[in-house]
Design a protein around this motif. Structure first.
Motif, PDB file in Angstrom:
ATOM      1  N   GLU A  93       0.829  -1.201   0.000  1.00  0.00           N
ATOM      2  CA  GLU A  93       0.000   0.000   0.000  1.00  0.00           C
ATOM      3  C   GLU A  93       0.864   1.251   0.000  1.00  0.00           C
ATOM      4  O   GLU A  93       0.524   2.263  -0.621  1.00  0.00           O
ATOM      5  CB  GLU A  93      -0.926  -0.022   1.222  1.00  0.00           C
ATOM      6  CG  GLU A  93      -1.928  -1.171   1.207  1.00  0.00           C
ATOM      7  CD  GLU A  93      -2.699  -1.266   2.516  1.00  0.00           C
ATOM      8  OE1 GLU A  93      -2.411  -0.450   3.424  1.00  0.00           O
ATOM      9  OE2 GLU A  93      -3.572  -2.157   2.632  1.00  0.00           O
ATOM     10  N   GLU A 141       2.087   1.778  -3.520  1.00  0.00           N
ATOM     11  CA  GLU A 141       0.999   2.280  -4.350  1.00  0.00           C
ATOM     12  C   GLU A 141       0.738   3.764  -4.078  1.00  0.00           C
ATOM     13  O   GLU A 141       0.512   4.561  -4.993  1.00  0.00           O
ATOM     14  CB  GLU A 141      -0.278   1.463  -4.097  1.00  0.00           C
ATOM     15  CG  GLU A 141      -0.268   0.074  -4.707  1.00  0.00           C
ATOM     16  CD  GLU A 141      -0.450   0.133  -6.222  1.00  0.00           C
ATOM     17  OE1 GLU A 141      -0.719   1.231  -6.754  1.00  0.00           O
ATOM     18  OE2 GLU A 141      -0.292  -0.916  -6.859  1.00  0.00           O
ATOM     19  N   SER A 142       0.765   4.118  -2.806  1.00  0.00           N
ATOM     20  CA  SER A 142       0.559   5.516  -2.454  1.00  0.00           C
ATOM     21  C   SER A 142       1.673   6.390  -3.029  1.00  0.00           C
ATOM     22  O   SER A 142       1.422   7.495  -3.515  1.00  0.00           O
ATOM     23  CB  SER A 142       0.495   5.662  -0.934  1.00  0.00           C
ATOM     24  OG  SER A 142       0.417   7.015  -0.555  1.00  0.00           O
ATOM     25  N   ARG A 192       3.385   5.767  -5.744  1.00  0.00           N
ATOM     26  CA  ARG A 192       3.174   5.866  -7.188  1.00  0.00           C
ATOM     27  C   ARG A 192       2.094   6.891  -7.522  1.00  0.00           C
ATOM     28  O   ARG A 192       2.211   7.640  -8.500  1.00  0.00           O
ATOM     29  CB  ARG A 192       2.801   4.494  -7.745  1.00  0.00           C
ATOM     30  CG  ARG A 192       2.620   4.465  -9.261  1.00  0.00           C
ATOM     31  CD  ARG A 192       2.239   3.080  -9.734  1.00  0.00           C
ATOM     32  NE  ARG A 192       0.924   2.698  -9.237  1.00  0.00           N
ATOM     33  CZ  ARG A 192      -0.224   3.049  -9.814  1.00  0.00           C
ATOM     34  NH1 ARG A 192      -0.210   3.819 -10.897  1.00  0.00           N
ATOM     35  NH2 ARG A 192      -1.379   2.657  -9.316  1.00  0.00           N
ATOM     36  N   GLU A 193       1.043   6.907  -6.718  1.00  0.00           N
ATOM     37  CA  GLU A 193      -0.026   7.855  -6.983  1.00  0.00           C
ATOM     38  C   GLU A 193       0.418   9.301  -6.735  1.00  0.00           C
ATOM     39  O   GLU A 193       0.053  10.217  -7.473  1.00  0.00           O
ATOM     40  CB  GLU A 193      -1.238   7.523  -6.108  1.00  0.00           C
ATOM     41  CG  GLU A 193      -1.876   6.182  -6.451  1.00  0.00           C
ATOM     42  CD  GLU A 193      -2.985   5.824  -5.483  1.00  0.00           C
ATOM     43  OE1 GLU A 193      -3.209   6.603  -4.521  1.00  0.00           O
ATOM     44  OE2 GLU A 193      -3.617   4.743  -5.666  1.00  0.00           O
ATOM     45  N   ARG A 194       1.219   9.507  -5.686  1.00  0.00           N
ATOM     46  CA  ARG A 194       1.648  10.865  -5.357  1.00  0.00           C
ATOM     47  C   ARG A 194       2.788  11.338  -6.254  1.00  0.00           C
ATOM     48  O   ARG A 194       2.872  12.512  -6.609  1.00  0.00           O
ATOM     49  CB  ARG A 194       2.075  10.925  -3.884  1.00  0.00           C
ATOM     50  CG  ARG A 194       0.898  10.824  -2.909  1.00  0.00           C
ATOM     51  CD  ARG A 194       1.334  10.977  -1.469  1.00  0.00           C
ATOM     52  NE  ARG A 194       1.985   9.779  -0.972  1.00  0.00           N
ATOM     53  CZ  ARG A 194       3.271   9.709  -0.668  1.00  0.00           C
ATOM     54  NH1 ARG A 194       4.041  10.772  -0.796  1.00  0.00           N
ATOM     55  NH2 ARG A 194       3.788   8.584  -0.212  1.00  0.00           N
ATOM     56  N   PRO A 206       4.266   9.797  -9.543  1.00  0.00           N
ATOM     57  CA  PRO A 206       4.365   8.759 -10.585  1.00  0.00           C
ATOM     58  C   PRO A 206       5.684   8.767 -11.342  1.00  0.00           C
ATOM     59  O   PRO A 206       6.011   7.795 -12.007  1.00  0.00           O
ATOM     60  CB  PRO A 206       3.183   9.097 -11.505  1.00  0.00           C
ATOM     61  CG  PRO A 206       2.905  10.546 -11.266  1.00  0.00           C
ATOM     62  CD  PRO A 206       3.230  10.805  -9.830  1.00  0.00           C
TER      63      PRO A 206
END
Length: 864
Positions: free
Chosen positions: A652, A655-656, A658-660, A662
């Motif tokens: 997680e 993933e976080s 990558r979202e913040r 990229p």
């Protein structure tokens, strides 16, 4: 062309059952002539089949083919006959009255079905004749009985008379046929063996009596049941006609052949399973004991393969027992002697199968390899436990012997004689060490001359020897032996410098009846530290470990993490490709905790995942600051401890990230500790990691442990970081060529190969020679704090740097390639930080081996 295709086949390693080609060919020609003559003689009868219905033709065709395919070997000799359903088929044709009409077709099908498996017309013709040989016996014994039985089936005969006729007229002939058929096959084989020049006795040992008996009884049961089957219809008042009779016999014959084929297929599968289990048992027993490992293998095989006896035989012991069959493995070499693994079975047991020979070959290979490893281990152990100068055992071997006697020797009749060469140092100083070595060798030889065979001689110090005596008769005998040793070793020694006088002294130590060999250890001063001192040392070590562990726990839980960064350079682009992160944690005495200790201790404390996430957060935060200076810097590397793979929070977190962010890529590095800890979870968890576009997978320390072997096969790698030892000492041209090929393979497969530990100019030369493109080491840049890294980026950016003075900064021996130079100075801002900037001067470059203080912002870099 294979031996089978030539008709000359060897069925054993010694070639004792190899048919002679010329004789075999002559016999095959004679068999073909007989078959052709019979075919021509019975050919007119085929016209009868024209009037058959399509159903009769299909049933007959299926029956013929099944009978041919069903054939099974009774011997492994190529020209031996096979068991077939032809006698049974002949009986059925005689009952239905179709023998004369279909015998020519039976000859053709038999020849085809025997030639195809043999892959030779020669062997096929001989087998076809031996398969058809029992037919005259069947016709001779049965006579007119089949025709009478057919009349009963197709006419209205009272039930009592039909049953009485079958029991009174058919039982005895069938029993006679059952006995005669194996005898006829055996006689045919003996005739064939004699004509082809095959040894009869050894070939007959390949037969299996139980197999022949079982098949004969199965034929008898099949014929009896098939004959009684139409009688059942009679008792049911069902009128039989010729077509119904033929169909009934065909179906029953097909069922019989299919059942036996299924049975033997299952038997072969069971044999293959036993063979596989046997090999697994041998593998599970590895490593085999050093003493007599061949007997261990023989016991495992004998216990795993029923009805087979496994023995070890040398060439001198190859005495085969009568009525037994053998299979030999390849030669096994051990200490100058050669022997083979031999499988033995009686004629009463099952025949050999190819699976048995595969077990033989595999067991021989395993045993050969195990013996080789045992020899190497024994040699290494002997070398490590033997003093190379005197041939006596070493001090550790002496200690191990005394400790083993402490637990193993119950009689306590153990004594130690110590013998010391007096003033040996004076001999070395006065006559040279070469003479001193001669004195040591001579003294050891003189001791061996007097010692009993079971005595243990060791050199426990520079000039002192110790002799361990077990089962000593009395203290007086030991004292007498010590006096003899002292007298014999005190004799003068002739050397190149003349005669040298030698004086030796001896002392004794005996095992007491109460303490046993423990007394020997105490007398020799070899016992462990006093309990108080040992406890004090242990307490201090435990205290230090707890202090470091508390400092690590506090830094992780409070997120007080500081990082060090070391750049990884892309040499073709002359710039930084990524930053590797290292946690900087200190204890109460301001000592930096070792990186490996941090990883392992964090995992032990259950904080491994939290540590990695904290490092990742801190690294991303610093990277964002770095990117304000150099926006192209977007790769960071993190070494895992192994506990992250089983924690969903870590995924997680990625993933976080990558979202913040990229555009930021994270390289997750698996070291040996992580591979050992998490290798079971790789299959389940790595797919989640590799599916993330901002995550790359790497292994570190490649080339030094087993880890990269399993990783290359199981992990979808993007990066392989070679251990620093790879670039040390590669002056061997062969080793350089191997490294070149490794780099080429990595480039071809799209894998980034990073050379770690590039610290000297010589290593940069090697890196250029093998074609390396990515490197990391102190000669390029040392580990830096975030502030030092920021200043380095402010002064130089992500470039490696270029020389101000051109070739003056290139070390001697570095090829003149574009951009090859040392880094040209670091700005005054670096000096203001208190960090030591590395000079780009020739003096700094020409002393790459100087000690690094660990705080340099950068080092001279070289384009490769």
């Amino acid at each position: 062309m294979t031996a089978q295709q030539q008709g000359v086949i060897t069925t054993s390693p010694d070639g004792t059952r190899k048919p002679r080609r010329t004789r075999t060919t002559i016999l095959a020609v004679a068999c073909l002539v007989i078959l052709v003559a019979l075919f021509i003689g019975y050919l007119p009868g085929l016209q009868y089949a024209i009037h058959w219905t399509s159903t009769d033709a299909v049933f007959a065709g299926i029956s013929f083919l099944i009978c041919m395919v069903y054939s099974t070997e009774l011997s492994s000799v190529p020209v031996a006959s096979r068991h077939t359903a032809i006698p049974l088929l002949t009986t059925m044709l005689l009952i239905t009255g179709g023998f004369d009409h279909l015998f020519s077709l039976l000859i053709v099908i038999t020849l085809i079905c025997t030639t195809i498996p043999a892959r030779s017309l020669t062997i096929g013709a001989i087998r076809a004749c031996t398969a058809l040989a029992p037919i005259p016996v069947v016709r001779l014994v049965l006579g007119e009985l089949p025709a009478h039985l057919r009349e009963i089936f197709i006419s209205s005969v009272p039930r009592a008379e039909a049953l009485s006729y079958i029991l009174s007229n058919w039982v005895l002939p069938l029993i006679v046929i059952t006995v005669l058929l194996p005898v006829v096959r055996l006689l045919c084989d003996i005739v064939v063996y004699l004509i082809c020049g095959v040894p009869v006795a050894k070939s007959l040992s390949e037969y299996s009596i139980t197999r022949i008996t079982a098949l004969s009884l199965a034929d008898l049961a099949a014929i009896v049941l098939t004959i009684l089957l139409p009688a059942v219809f009679q008792y049911s008042d069902v009128q039989m006609i010729d077509s119904s009779l033929r169909s009934t016999f065909s179906i029953s014959l097909d069922i019989y052949a299919l059942l036996l084929m299924s049975f033997y297929m299952l038997r072969r599968m069971m044999r293959a399973e036993n063979s596989l289990r046997c090999l697994l048992n041998i593998s599970d027993a590895l490593p085999l004991p050093n003493a007599r490992p061949e007997h261990e293998v023989a016991e495992i095989i004998t216990g795993s393969l029923p009805n087979i006896r496994c023995i070890m035989m040398t060439d001198d012991e190859m005495h085969h027992r009568r009525f037994h069959s053998y299979r030999h493995s390849q030669r096994i070499k051990e200490q100058g002697s050669q022997y083979s693994i031999v499988f033995e079975r009686s004629m009463l047991n099952r025949p050999f199968l190819p699976a048995d020979e595969e077990v033989l070959a595999a067991a021989a290979s395993i045993l050969n390899e195990e013996l080789r490893v045992n020899r190497e281990v024994s040699t290494l152990r002997s070398e490590s436990e033997t003093d190379p100068l005197t041939g006596a055992y070493t001090y550790p071997a002496f200690i191990a012997t005394l400790k083993s006697l402490q637990t193993e020797n119950a009689s306590n009749k153990v004594a130690v004689i110590y013998l010391n060469i007096d003033q040996f140092r004076r001999i070395n100083e006065r006559y040279s060490r070469l003479v001193g070595n001669l004195v040591l060798r001579t003294t050891a030889d003189r001791i061996r001359e007097i010692l009993p065979e079971d005595a243990f001689l060791s050199r426990i110090s520079g000039s002192e020897f110790a002799t361990v005596l077990t089962e000593s008769a009395s203290e007086d005998d030991v004292e007498n032996l010590a006096d003899r040793l002292r007298d014999n070793t005190s004799l003068p020694i002739q050397t190149s410098n003349g005669t040298i006088s030698i004086a030796t002294t001896t002392s004794l130590s005996f095992a007491s009846s109460e303490e046993g060999a423990t007394r020997l250890l105490i007398d020799a001063g070899l016992h462990e530290l006093a309990p108080a001192m040992a406890e004090q040392n242990q307490e201090q070590s435990t205290k230090d470990h707890l202090e470091m562990s508390d400092a690590l726990r506090d830094a992780i839980e409070k997120n007080h993490l500081t990082l060090l960064y070391q750049p990884i350079f892309s040499l073709p682009q002359h710039r930084i490709g990524a930053l590797e992160m290292f946690p900087l944690i200190t204890d109460s005495r301001n000592h930096r905790l070792d990186f490996d200790f941090v990883l392992s201790e964090a995992q032990r404390l259950g904080l491994g995942c939290k540590l990695s996430m904290g490092i990742l957060d801190r690294g991303v935060k610093d990277l964002l600051e770095f990117r304000k200076i150099t926006p192209d810097l977007n790769n960071i590397c993190l070494t895992l401890n192994g506990s992250e793979l089983g924690n969903s929070q870590f995924y997680e977190h990625l993933e976080s990230l990558r979202e913040r962010h990229p555009d930021i890529s994270v390289c997750l590095q698996f070291g040996q500790a992580a591979l050992n800890t998490a290798r079971i979870q790789f299959d389940d968890e790595l797919e989640d990691l590799t599916s993330m576009p901002n995550v790359h997978i790497a292994i570190t320390q490649a080339g030094t442990t087993y880890s990269e072997v399993s990783a290359l096969g199981n992990i979808p790698l993007d990066i392989i970081k070679l251990d620093p030892s790879i670039v040390n000492g590669y002056s061997n041209p062969l080793a350089v060529n191997v490294m070149k090929r490794t780099v080429q393979f990595a480039h071809r497969d799209g894998i980034h190969l990073v050379f770690d530990g590039i610290d000297t100019v010589e290593q940069t030369r090697l890196l250029h020679e093998v074609g390396g493109t990515e490197a990391q080491g102190t000669i390029y840049a040392s580990m830096m704090t975030a502030s030092e890294m920021r200043m380095r980026l402010e002064t130089m950016g992500i470039d490696m740097g270029s020389a101000e003075s051109g070739e003056a900064d290139v070390p001697s021996g570095i090829p003149d390639v574009p951009g090859a130079a040392g880094v040209a100075g670091v700005s005054a801002a670096a000096d203001a930080s208190g960090s030591t900037a590395a000079d780009a001067s020739p003096e700094a470059v020409n002393h790459p081996g100087g000690k690094n203080d660990g705080n340099d912002i950068t080092k001279p870099s070289y384009d490769l």
